[in-house]
Structures are given as structure tokens and as C-alpha cells.
Enzyme design. Structure first.
Site, PDB file in Angstrom:
ATOM      1  N   ASN A  93       0.839  -1.205   0.000  1.00 45.13           N
ATOM      2  CA  ASN A  93       0.000   0.000   0.000  1.00 45.13           C
ATOM      3  C   ASN A  93       0.874   1.255   0.000  1.00 45.13           C
ATOM      4  O   ASN A  93       2.105   1.186  -0.054  1.00 45.13           O
ATOM      5  CB  ASN A  93      -1.000  -0.029   1.160  1.00 45.13           C
ATOM      6  CG  ASN A  93      -0.346   0.144   2.527  1.00 45.13           C
ATOM      7  OD1 ASN A  93       0.806   0.544   2.646  1.00 45.13           O
ATOM      8  ND2 ASN A  93      -1.092  -0.159   3.578  1.00 45.13           N
ATOM      9  N   PHE A  94       0.225   2.421   0.096  1.00 42.70           N
ATOM     10  CA  PHE A  94       0.926   3.688  -0.067  1.00 42.70           C
ATOM     11  C   PHE A  94       1.286   4.338   1.270  1.00 42.70           C
ATOM     12  O   PHE A  94       1.655   5.518   1.300  1.00 42.70           O
ATOM     13  CB  PHE A  94       0.098   4.649  -0.921  1.00 42.70           C
ATOM     14  CG  PHE A  94      -0.085   4.196  -2.351  1.00 42.70           C
ATOM     15  CD1 PHE A  94       0.732   3.221  -2.907  1.00 42.70           C
ATOM     16  CD2 PHE A  94      -1.080   4.746  -3.146  1.00 42.70           C
ATOM     17  CE1 PHE A  94       0.567   2.805  -4.228  1.00 42.70           C
ATOM     18  CE2 PHE A  94      -1.252   4.344  -4.470  1.00 42.70           C
ATOM     19  CZ  PHE A  94      -0.426   3.366  -5.007  1.00 42.70           C
ATOM     20  N   GLY A  95       1.170   3.594   2.362  1.00 43.99           N
ATOM     21  CA  GLY A  95       1.713   4.049   3.627  1.00 43.99           C
ATOM     22  C   GLY A  95       0.946   5.145   4.330  1.00 43.99           C
ATOM     23  O   GLY A  95       1.477   5.806   5.221  1.00 43.99           O
ATOM     24  N   VAL A  96      -0.312   5.366   3.949  1.00 42.45           N
ATOM     25  CA  VAL A  96      -1.143   6.351   4.654  1.00 42.45           C
ATOM     26  C   VAL A  96      -1.691   5.681   5.909  1.00 42.45           C
ATOM     27  O   VAL A  96      -2.368   4.658   5.829  1.00 42.45           O
ATOM     28  CB  VAL A  96      -2.298   6.844   3.763  1.00 42.45           C
ATOM     29  CG1 VAL A  96      -3.202   7.796   4.531  1.00 42.45           C
ATOM     30  CG2 VAL A  96      -1.746   7.514   2.509  1.00 42.45           C
ATOM     31  N   VAL A 230      -5.688 -20.984   0.666  1.00 37.14           N
ATOM     32  CA  VAL A 230      -6.778 -21.832   1.155  1.00 37.14           C
ATOM     33  C   VAL A 230      -7.893 -21.845   0.116  1.00 37.14           C
ATOM     34  O   VAL A 230      -8.376 -20.790  -0.310  1.00 37.14           O
ATOM     35  CB  VAL A 230      -7.288 -21.324   2.513  1.00 37.14           C
ATOM     36  CG1 VAL A 230      -8.608 -22.003   2.890  1.00 37.14           C
ATOM     37  CG2 VAL A 230      -6.225 -21.566   3.585  1.00 37.14           C
ATOM     38  N   TRP A 496      -8.542   1.264  -3.354  1.00 39.63           N
ATOM     39  CA  TRP A 496      -8.193  -0.063  -2.828  1.00 39.63           C
ATOM     40  C   TRP A 496      -8.599  -0.207  -1.353  1.00 39.63           C
ATOM     41  O   TRP A 496      -7.910  -0.825  -0.554  1.00 39.63           O
ATOM     42  CB  TRP A 496      -6.690  -0.342  -3.021  1.00 39.63           C
ATOM     43  CG  TRP A 496      -6.237  -0.140  -4.431  1.00 39.63           C
ATOM     44  CD1 TRP A 496      -6.407  -0.994  -5.493  1.00 39.63           C
ATOM     45  CD2 TRP A 496      -5.543   0.996  -4.977  1.00 39.63           C
ATOM     46  NE1 TRP A 496      -5.868  -0.460  -6.640  1.00 39.63           N
ATOM     47  CE2 TRP A 496      -5.331   0.763  -6.355  1.00 39.63           C
ATOM     48  CE3 TRP A 496      -5.076   2.188  -4.414  1.00 39.63           C
ATOM     49  CZ2 TRP A 496      -4.678   1.668  -7.178  1.00 39.63           C
ATOM     50  CZ3 TRP A 496      -4.441   3.105  -5.244  1.00 39.63           C
ATOM     51  CH2 TRP A 496      -4.236   2.836  -6.612  1.00 39.63           C
ATOM     52  N   HIS A 497      -9.778   0.337  -1.038  1.00 41.20           N
ATOM     53  CA  HIS A 497     -10.316   0.296   0.328  1.00 41.20           C
ATOM     54  C   HIS A 497     -11.557  -0.597   0.378  1.00 41.20           C
ATOM     55  O   HIS A 497     -12.543  -0.269   1.028  1.00 41.20           O
ATOM     56  CB  HIS A 497     -10.661   1.704   0.812  1.00 41.20           C
ATOM     57  CG  HIS A 497      -9.498   2.631   0.893  1.00 41.20           C
ATOM     58  ND1 HIS A 497      -9.619   4.000   1.030  1.00 41.20           N
ATOM     59  CD2 HIS A 497      -8.158   2.383   0.866  1.00 41.20           C
ATOM     60  CE1 HIS A 497      -8.411   4.548   1.070  1.00 41.20           C
ATOM     61  NE2 HIS A 497      -7.514   3.594   0.974  1.00 41.20           N
ATOM     62  N   HIS A 541      -7.938   6.023   5.064  1.00 42.87           N
ATOM     63  CA  HIS A 541      -7.323   4.972   4.265  1.00 42.87           C
ATOM     64  C   HIS A 541      -7.307   3.741   5.167  1.00 42.87           C
ATOM     65  O   HIS A 541      -6.754   3.775   6.265  1.00 42.87           O
ATOM     66  CB  HIS A 541      -5.927   5.395   3.821  1.00 42.87           C
ATOM     67  CG  HIS A 541      -5.955   6.543   2.866  1.00 42.87           C
ATOM     68  ND1 HIS A 541      -5.393   6.477   1.610  1.00 42.87           N
ATOM     69  CD2 HIS A 541      -6.506   7.782   2.980  1.00 42.87           C
ATOM     70  CE1 HIS A 541      -5.577   7.636   0.991  1.00 42.87           C
ATOM     71  NE2 HIS A 541      -6.258   8.439   1.802  1.00 42.87           N
TER      72      HIS A 541
END
Length: 563
Positions: A93-96, A230, A496-497, A541
Site C-alpha cells: 500500500n501507499f503508507g497512509v 486456502v 483499494w479500500h 485509508h
């Protein structure tokens, strides 16, 4: 013979790692198995802070999902990346690192009828998760970042905070927001994000933090197996007793916890015979438990960029990003001591969450259900977000090198009322589901998109900011409603949430598949703990929400089993 564990956790993203680590650390020391579909992701070079924007391009770490063609976005398929390997999406991810609004959690508690989800309880879990580093560079005024110690943790496994060096135009841009009438906020993670803030990152001293950090040091009662996707649950009647992975069987004496995420947890359930009966029957999967709600309720944030070239000297980005030798030298320096330009450029961002009076007065808002209107009027719940200093040149094809001296604002649409879906498309459990978020399908969403972009342009066109702009790289043709909406349909990206596909609710709620204890309603010994269960698309985010979801599930398991 197959080994039996007390608990099996599927998926090592923020939720799964939080569940597994918390259970393993319980005083009774139960035997916990954590299964991860991807690899170890152990290479430290995957954690360069300033390259957090590029890691998702590593195909070994990304499932590479796409949406279906989006009817309201000019029939475009949109990137739907999900992380693969230890750490899950936190590894790409973008680190937020933002936790959202107090009102988000109080609404979660109301929807499911359980005070365990209220803000005061959730904030305590957040504080247990983080080690917050409050350092800001020398000479930076505290008006830009001044969190209260009481709102943060000091001894958790996840290191978060501010970048140790900031690009020189970052404070200047925050000043521009203030001059344009946007309020400042000294800490967006206090429970009230409203206002312009300095971004709190899931990184510290140039090194990104991921969910893998929750698994270190690894207790001897926690077993982690990688390269173990799985396919389905092992069921005995209506009891979950284990899971199958690539022909191997693993058994749980107490419970199985699915934490594979909002796109893959429904897939495991469906291939186990739990889900919408019509879909299962169409693919010749025997129906164990018909649950129409599984796969419905998909929600997500989306965004568009505004990009402007700037006058010479406004930023230092062109000199760095336009010189491969400088970037290579900077990477060698980072490998040596985790300092240098890769801990500066695109590492400290501005971020703001704001209310929109024009949205509240619209007919689309007035048409919403009363509970939704009450939630959106909560003093801490924002209507949209602006993020600054995004390195957009890596995301626009053929971005001209001559335009590297630029400023980028991302505008995020919040509180979308659309409910998308994830659908079974094969009897093969290794084939992904079909992902249809239905971006911009609801009239409220289109109104919110127009008003949020219009308000962001109020800043972009303000005198203090606009005076340093030279040309538009990406912006709507005009501020007419038609052009604003067209800009969204042409340029929208997922944030992407993804949330809500195995929704939590009260027993009897038609749209709920999971109860407030994370139990899959109708199956014993099975819990779901990831963003798929969260009934609110939080105002942030959402990696932080994934962590706290796992922590909450672990708390409930520890209490129930007296661990």
C-alpha cells in the site's frame, strides 16, 4: 497425520496478523496456525519509504485483480490491486496511516448493537497497536503537526509517524490551504480528522511498517506457513473444523478465522458451499448454507488527480526524479543507513478531510435514509479528502520529463452510497471472483463527486496556490457540473479500500452475514475478521481499520475462551 491447532487464521494482512499475533500472545498460549497464500516478503529493500508508491507493481506481491467494466466510468476496467505474501496489502500500500472519525466507530457500534466498536474502545486498541513517533524536522512550526500524547501509543509493534525530512514546499502548501480558508488540524488521528493535516505514515526513519511487524518476535506457539492458499473450509455438518490448501488439510480444535480480505474471504466461503444459493448451484457447488448477503455490499473509496506544472524553483522534484543516477545513488545510501532522498521525496504529504455544505443542501443528500443523514452530519465525519504531494508521474503513462516540476492533489470521494458486489464465476477455487464496485452508480455519489472536485478546485484556483502554476497536466475542462462529472468518469481510480462483502450486523438483518462476535451466522467454529465484515466505509485509508478489526476479533476470542 494432519496437525491440529487451537486456532487457524487464513491471511496475513493487517487483520489476520493482528488476530494471529494477539491469540498467540494470550496467557494460555494456544497453538495458532497462520496460513498465507503468498511468500515471505522478507527482502528489506521492499520497504523503501519513498518507493512505497511502486511496490504494488511487483507481480509476485500483487494478485493483479481488475474490476469489471464500470458502467458509469466509460466502461473502463479499473485496477483492483490486493497484496500477496506476509503483510498482505500492507506490504504494497501507499503508507497512509489514518484511523478515521470518531463518528465512524460509534456508527459501527449502532449498526451491530455492540459498544465494543465505539470510539473509546477502538482508540484503546489503536494505542496498543502503535509506537507513535512525534518527531518533526527542526525548524518546522508545530502548527503543522502537534498531536497529543494521550491520543497515541508508545509501545506497539507498528511504527508510525512523520517523515524525518520534508520537501520544502510541503509546509508552504499547507499555508496555502490556510489562506484559502481551509482549517488546519494538528492531528488527523485524534478521532476528528476534519481540517488540513500533515500525514501520519506507516513508516519510521525511512523504513515502511507492515503487518509482518506484528509477527516479530515470533512466539513458538505461532506457526506460519507461506505459499498456502486456502481453497475451502473443512466442514462437518454446520461446524467448521479446518481448511484445505493445495491438497493439505489443517484442523482447528477451537475456531477457524478467515482474514483473506473483502475480495477473497467471500470466495473461500462460496467454494465451501456458504453463500448465495443461485450462484453456488450455477457452478455445481453443493449448498451447505444459503447466505444471500455474502458477496453483496461491496464499498470502496475512489479518487481523481489534479496536476499542475509549477514555476522553476517551487519544488525540487525534477532534479531528483529526472536523474536516474541520483535516484540510484540515493537507493545505495538508503541501503546503507535508511537516509537520503528516498526518505524525503513523496514521504511527507499533506492530507485533509472536509465537510461540504453544498452537498448537505442537495436533493441527493435529502433523499438519503435518516440514519445515513444523521451519520454524515456527525461533526467528525468528512465528506471528502484531499491528499498532496502524490508522485503521479509514476501513474500517468508517458508522463513528460519536462513536467516533473509539478504539484499533484488527489481528490477522494467519501461515503458512496453504491453497493457493489463480488460474484462467483467458476467452480475452480483458484479463479478469482468477479469484482463490480459499481463506481458512481448512485445519484448521491455523482453529486458528492461533483461537489468534492468543485471544492478542491476552490483551493487550486486560490491566489496563493495558483500564482505558482504554469499549466494544467490533469484537470477538468471547466467547473461546470457536466465537465466535473465527466472528469471523474474518465479518470477515477479505486483507492483499494474494499469493504463490506460479508457484512456484520444484528441477527435478523437481511444484509448481514456475521454477528457482532465475528461469527458467521449459521456455522459454528468460524469467524470472519477483515474488512469484509466492517459495516461502515470508514473516513480514512483503511489499513488502520483492518488492523483494529483483527485486534477486536482477538479480544472477543480471548474473552470467550478465557485465553
Amino acid at each position: 497425520m494432519a496437525t491440529t491447532y487451537d486456532f487457524i487464521v487464513v491471511g496475513s494482512g493487517p487483520s489476520g496478523s493482528a488476530v494471529a499475533a494477539s491469540l498467540a500472545q494470550a496467557s494460555s498460549r494456544p497453538k495458532v496456525l497462520l496460513l498465507e497464500a503468498g511468500s515471505n516478503n522478507e527482502d528489506r529493500n521492499l520497504r523503501v519509504d519513498g518507493q512505497r508508491w511502486l511496490t504494488f507493481q511487483n507481480k509476485e506481491m500483487n494478485w493483479g485483480y481488475k474490476t469489471t467494466s464500470q458502467d458509469h466510468c466509460n466502461d473502463r476496467e479499473i485496477d483492483y490491486s490486493r497484496g500477496k505474501g506476509i503483510g498482505g496489502s500492507s506490504a504494497i500500500n501507499f503508507g497512509v496511516y489514518s484511523v478515521g472519525a470518531r463518528g465512524d466507530y460509534d456508527e459501527w457500534a449502532r449498526i451491530v448493537g455492540d459498544d465494543a466498536y465505539r470510539w473509546d474502545r477502538m482508540q484503546a486498541r489503536y494505542k496498543s497497536l502503535e509506537t507513535f513517533h512525534n518527531d518533526i524536522p527542526a525548524g518546522i512550526d508545530k502548527k503543522y503537526a502537534n498531536p497529543k500524547a494521550s491520543d497515541h501509543g508508545t509501545s506497539g509493534p507498528l511504527h508510525v509517524g512523520f517523515a524525518s525530512e520534508w520537501e520544502r514546499d510541503v509546509p508552504a502548501m499547507i499555508d496555502d490551504f490556510e489562506r484559502a480558508g481551509f482549517p488546519l488540524n494538528p492531528d488527523h488521528n485524534s478521532g476528528n480528522p476534519i481540517g488540513m493535516s500533515m500525514l501520519i505514515n506507516s513508516s519510521y526513519k525511512g523504513l515502511r511498517s507492515t503487518a509482518a511487524d506484528l509477527l516479530v518476535p515470533r512466539p513458538d506457539n505461532l506457526t506460519v506457513i507461506v505459499d498456502a492458499p486456502v481453497q475451502r473450509l473443512i466442514l462437518k455438518g454446520k461446524n467448521a473444523v479446518g481448511v484445505e490448501s493445495k491438497g493439505n488439510q489443517y484442523f482447528a480444535a477451537k475456531e477457524v478465522v478467515l482474514s483473506a480480505g473483502a475480495l477473497d474471504t467471500p470466495k473461500i466461503l462460496m467454494h465451501s458451499g456458504i453463500g448465495p444459493a443461485n450462484q453456488l448451484e450455477a457452478h455445481n457447488i453443493p449448498v451447505v448454507l444459503p447466505v444471500p448477503a455474502i458477496g453483496r455490499g461491496l464499498r470502496d473509496h475512489c479518487f481523481v488527480p489534479l496536476v499542475y506544472t509549477r514555476v522553476k524553483g517551487d519544488t525540487d522534484r525534477a532534479a531528483f526524479y529526472g536523474d536516474q543516477k541520483k535516484m540510484d545513488e540515493a537507493l545505495e545510501r538508503w541501503k546503507h543507513d535508511s537516509t537520503g532522498p528516498w526518505t524525503k521525496f513523496a514521504c511527507q504529504l499533506g492530507v485533509g478531510w472536509f465537510k461540504l455544505d453544498q452537498l448537505v443542501s442537495s436533493k441527493e443528500f435529502q433523499a438519503l435514509p435518516d440514519d445515513e443523514k444523521k451519520y454524515l452530519l456527525h461533526e467528525t465525519v468528512p465528506h471528502y479528502e484531499i491528499l498532496t504531494h502524490f508522485p503521479v508521474h509514476w501513474f500517468i503513462p508517458q508522463f513528460p520529463e519536462s513536467a516533473l516540476n509539478y504539484s499533484c492533489l488527489l481528490v477522494f470521494l467519501y461515503n458512496a452510497q453504491t453497493r457493489g458486489e463480488v460474484l462467483l464465476q467458476s467452480s475452480d477455487p483458484d479463479v478469482p471472483l468477479r469484482f463490480d464496485p459499481k463506481f458512481l452508480a448512485h445519484p448521491f455519489d455523482r453529486r458528492a463527486a461533483i461537489e468534492s472536485l468543485r471544492d478542491a478546485l476552490r483551493f487550486a484556483n486560490s491566489d496563493s496556490y495558483k500564482k505558482n502554476n504554469l499549466a494544467d497536466v490533469a484537470a477538468p475542462k471547466s467547473d461546470s457540473e457536466e465537465d466535473l462529472l465527466e472528469y471523474w468518469t474518465q479518470n477515477v481510480s479505486s483507492s483499494w479500500h474494499m469493504t463490506g462483502t460479508v457484512k456484520m450486523g444484528k441477527p435478523g438483518d437481511l444484509d448481514a452475514a456475521v454477528d457482532a462476535q465475528f461469527k458467521l451466522i449459521g456455522i459454528n467454529g468460524l469467524r470472519i475478521a477483515d474488512l469484509s465484515v466492517v459495516p461502515v466505509l470508514a473516513s480514512c485509508h483503511t489499513q488502520a481499520v483492518a488492523y483494529v478489526t483483527g485486534l477486536t476479533c482477538a479480544d472477543k476470542l480471548i474473552e470467550e475462551y478465557k485465553l
